[in-house]
Design a protein around this motif. Structure first.
Motif, PDB file in Angstrom:
ATOM      1  N   PHE A 152       0.809  -1.227   0.000  1.00  0.00           N
ATOM      2  CA  PHE A 152       0.000   0.000   0.000  1.00  0.00           C
ATOM      3  C   PHE A 152       0.839   1.272   0.000  1.00  0.00           C
ATOM      4  O   PHE A 152       0.314   2.368   0.184  1.00  0.00           O
ATOM      5  CB  PHE A 152      -0.938   0.016   1.206  1.00  0.00           C
ATOM      6  N   ILE A 153       2.139   1.137  -0.229  1.00  0.00           N
ATOM      7  CA  ILE A 153       2.990   2.330  -0.116  1.00  0.00           C
ATOM      8  C   ILE A 153       2.788   3.309  -1.274  1.00  0.00           C
ATOM      9  O   ILE A 153       3.284   4.436  -1.222  1.00  0.00           O
ATOM     10  CB  ILE A 153       4.482   1.955   0.018  1.00  0.00           C
ATOM     11  N   HIS A 154       2.034   2.899  -2.293  1.00  0.00           N
ATOM     12  CA  HIS A 154       1.729   3.829  -3.386  1.00  0.00           C
ATOM     13  C   HIS A 154       0.655   4.833  -2.987  1.00  0.00           C
ATOM     14  O   HIS A 154       0.481   5.857  -3.660  1.00  0.00           O
ATOM     15  CB  HIS A 154       1.263   3.049  -4.618  1.00  0.00           C
ATOM     16  N   ARG A 155      -0.065   4.574  -1.914  1.00  0.00           N
ATOM     17  CA  ARG A 155      -1.119   5.485  -1.477  1.00  0.00           C
ATOM     18  C   ARG A 155      -0.494   6.693  -0.786  1.00  0.00           C
ATOM     19  O   ARG A 155       0.320   6.524   0.133  1.00  0.00           O
ATOM     20  CB  ARG A 155      -2.080   4.770  -0.524  1.00  0.00           C
ATOM     21  N   LEU A 212      10.581  -2.219   4.575  1.00  0.00           N
ATOM     22  CA  LEU A 212       9.749  -2.681   3.472  1.00  0.00           C
ATOM     23  C   LEU A 212      10.276  -3.985   2.893  1.00  0.00           C
ATOM     24  O   LEU A 212      11.462  -4.118   2.598  1.00  0.00           O
ATOM     25  CB  LEU A 212       9.705  -1.608   2.376  1.00  0.00           C
ATOM     26  N   LYS A 213       9.369  -4.929   2.707  1.00  0.00           N
ATOM     27  CA  LYS A 213       9.744  -6.259   2.239  1.00  0.00           C
ATOM     28  C   LYS A 213      10.002  -6.270   0.742  1.00  0.00           C
ATOM     29  O   LYS A 213       9.240  -5.705  -0.043  1.00  0.00           O
ATOM     30  CB  LYS A 213       8.627  -7.262   2.577  1.00  0.00           C
ATOM     31  N   LEU A 214      11.101  -6.920   0.369  1.00  0.00           N
ATOM     32  CA  LEU A 214      11.406  -7.200  -1.035  1.00  0.00           C
ATOM     33  C   LEU A 214      12.212  -8.494  -1.062  1.00  0.00           C
ATOM     34  O   LEU A 214      13.441  -8.480  -1.057  1.00  0.00           O
ATOM     35  CB  LEU A 214      12.184  -6.046  -1.671  1.00  0.00           C
ATOM     36  N   ARG A 255       6.315  -2.102  -9.878  1.00  0.00           N
ATOM     37  CA  ARG A 255       5.668  -0.938  -9.266  1.00  0.00           C
ATOM     38  C   ARG A 255       6.122  -0.778  -7.816  1.00  0.00           C
ATOM     39  O   ARG A 255       6.368   0.332  -7.347  1.00  0.00           O
ATOM     40  CB  ARG A 255       4.149  -1.077  -9.304  1.00  0.00           C
ATOM     41  N   ILE A 256       6.250  -1.900  -7.105  1.00  0.00           N
ATOM     42  CA  ILE A 256       6.728  -1.862  -5.722  1.00  0.00           C
ATOM     43  C   ILE A 256       8.120  -1.244  -5.657  1.00  0.00           C
ATOM     44  O   ILE A 256       8.409  -0.398  -4.797  1.00  0.00           O
ATOM     45  CB  ILE A 256       6.739  -3.275  -5.104  1.00  0.00           C
ATOM     46  N   ILE A 257       8.992  -1.648  -6.559  1.00  0.00           N
ATOM     47  CA  ILE A 257      10.352  -1.097  -6.587  1.00  0.00           C
ATOM     48  C   ILE A 257      10.311   0.412  -6.807  1.00  0.00           C
ATOM     49  O   ILE A 257      11.006   1.170  -6.113  1.00  0.00           O
ATOM     50  CB  ILE A 257      11.172  -1.798  -7.690  1.00  0.00           C
ATOM     51  N   ALA A 258       9.480   0.858  -7.736  1.00  0.00           N
ATOM     52  CA  ALA A 258       9.361   2.298  -7.987  1.00  0.00           C
ATOM     53  C   ALA A 258       8.828   3.022  -6.755  1.00  0.00           C
ATOM     54  O   ALA A 258       9.280   4.136  -6.427  1.00  0.00           O
ATOM     55  CB  ALA A 258       8.435   2.539  -9.182  1.00  0.00           C
ATOM     56  N   LEU A 290      20.377  -7.805  -6.020  1.00  0.00           N
ATOM     57  CA  LEU A 290      21.417  -6.827  -5.695  1.00  0.00           C
ATOM     58  C   LEU A 290      21.362  -5.622  -6.636  1.00  0.00           C
ATOM     59  O   LEU A 290      21.563  -4.480  -6.211  1.00  0.00           O
ATOM     60  CB  LEU A 290      22.795  -7.474  -5.761  1.00  0.00           C
ATOM     61  N   GLU A 291      21.103  -5.882  -7.896  1.00  0.00           N
ATOM     62  CA  GLU A 291      21.006  -4.775  -8.855  1.00  0.00           C
ATOM     63  C   GLU A 291      19.881  -3.821  -8.484  1.00  0.00           C
ATOM     64  O   GLU A 291      20.019  -2.600  -8.567  1.00  0.00           O
ATOM     65  CB  GLU A 291      20.789  -5.327 -10.273  1.00  0.00           C
ATOM     66  N   VAL A 292      18.766  -4.389  -8.048  1.00  0.00           N
ATOM     67  CA  VAL A 292      17.629  -3.552  -7.659  1.00  0.00           C
ATOM     68  C   VAL A 292      17.931  -2.822  -6.347  1.00  0.00           C
ATOM     69  O   VAL A 292      17.589  -1.645  -6.190  1.00  0.00           O
ATOM     70  CB  VAL A 292      16.349  -4.407  -7.550  1.00  0.00           C
ATOM     71  N   VAL A 293      18.566  -3.498  -5.409  1.00  0.00           N
ATOM     72  CA  VAL A 293      18.964  -2.836  -4.160  1.00  0.00           C
ATOM     73  C   VAL A 293      19.858  -1.634  -4.473  1.00  0.00           C
ATOM     74  O   VAL A 293      19.674  -0.537  -3.924  1.00  0.00           O
ATOM     75  CB  VAL A 293      19.683  -3.832  -3.222  1.00  0.00           C
ATOM     76  N   LYS A 294      20.807  -1.830  -5.362  1.00  0.00           N
ATOM     77  CA  LYS A 294      21.697  -0.726  -5.758  1.00  0.00           C
ATOM     78  C   LYS A 294      20.901   0.408  -6.392  1.00  0.00           C
ATOM     79  O   LYS A 294      21.139   1.598  -6.124  1.00  0.00           O
ATOM     80  CB  LYS A 294      22.747  -1.254  -6.730  1.00  0.00           C
TER      81      LYS A 294
END
Length: 260
Positions: free
Chosen positions: A125-128, A143-145, A168-171, A209-213
């Motif tokens: 729900f972090i997009h709200r 936040l979980k990933l 979308r969650i990553i964004a 790792l790429e996304v974490v970076k």
């Protein structure tokens, strides 16, 4: 199977592997579980096994219970390190989550100003805007990933929303501009139907790792299962595996802790 359904709205304090002396705040009903994930490793069990029959605790009840507990702890000379929103489901799904955060900040400042406020969220729900704003006010926005692999997410985290989109969650995590903490579960074994859940391999770790970076979080917390899981075939990741992943995150210039 043994699962934990937490009291509501306050439980503990408990000793958290990651956070220290933690006073828990459970925004879900005390008789079951409400969550936008149905993780096969959840210590609270599967959603379908713990349907609730009572409503969410009200904003007023939560504030009253929290104040009473903080007064009691103050009298007993117990000082929490953190006030943690966790429990039987996704805390940000409470209809008055944003207002409850404001109440908690006020009570924290009054009774235990040294304590941090943490929220453990699955990010759905972090997009709200109101949720984003509320999480931006707290100390530890965790936040979980677990992975960026969609098949794995559907087999292990099992989002209940058909619209769930990890990209979308990553964004949405990136929108916190480096102030979020990423929390990732690493585990091994198989599901009850034989799906391999080992996400400690290069196939999963390298793209994560790429996304974490790319996100550039304030911190990363990696951990493995610590209690009995509703899917009985799961196994802990080893110390060595977690340490190796932790060291790769640190090499990116991002603080990282591993909990075993």
């Amino acid at each position: 199977m043994s699962t934990i359904i937490y009291p509501s709205p306050i439980f503990g304090p408990v000793h958290s592997r990651r956070l220290g002396i933690s006073l828990g705040i459970n925004l879900m009903p005390a008789d079951g579980k409400i969550c936008t994930f149905d993780c096969i490793y959840c210590e609270c069990g599967f959603n379908e096994d713990h349907r609730t029959k009572t409503p969410h605790p009200t904003r007023e009840r939560i504030a009253e219970a929290l104040e009473a507990k903080l007064k009691e702890m103050q009298q007993d000379n117990i000082h929490p390190d953190v006030l943690t929103f966790a429990g039987n489901g996704e805390p940000t799904s409470h209809p008055h989550f944003a207002e409850i955060i404001d109440d908690t900040i006020r009570l924290r400042n009054k009774y235990c100003p040294q304590a941090k406020i943490s929220v453990l969220s699955n990010s759905t729900f972090i997009h709200r805007p109101k949720i984003h704003e509320a999480l931006s006010k707290i100390d530890n926005n965790i936040l979980k990933l677990d992975t960026i692999n969609t098949e794995y997410i559907n087999k292990v985290d099992r989002p209940t929303q058909p619209s769930y989109d990890v990209h979308r969650i990553i964004a949405d995590i990136k929108a916190f501009n480096g102030q979020a903490i990423i929390q990732t579960m690493f585990l091994k074994g198989t599901t009850e139907d034989g799906y391999d859940v080992n996400n400690t391999t290069e196939k999963f770790v390298a793209p994560w790792l790429e996304v974490v970076k790319e996100i550039g979080p304030r911190e990363v917390m990696i951990y493995t299962i610590d209690r009995e899981t509703p899917d009985q075939h799961l196994q802990k990741a080893t110390h060595e595996e977690l340490d190796a992943i932790r060291d790769r995150v640190i090499a990116l210039g991002i603080p990282c802790t591993a909990s075993y």
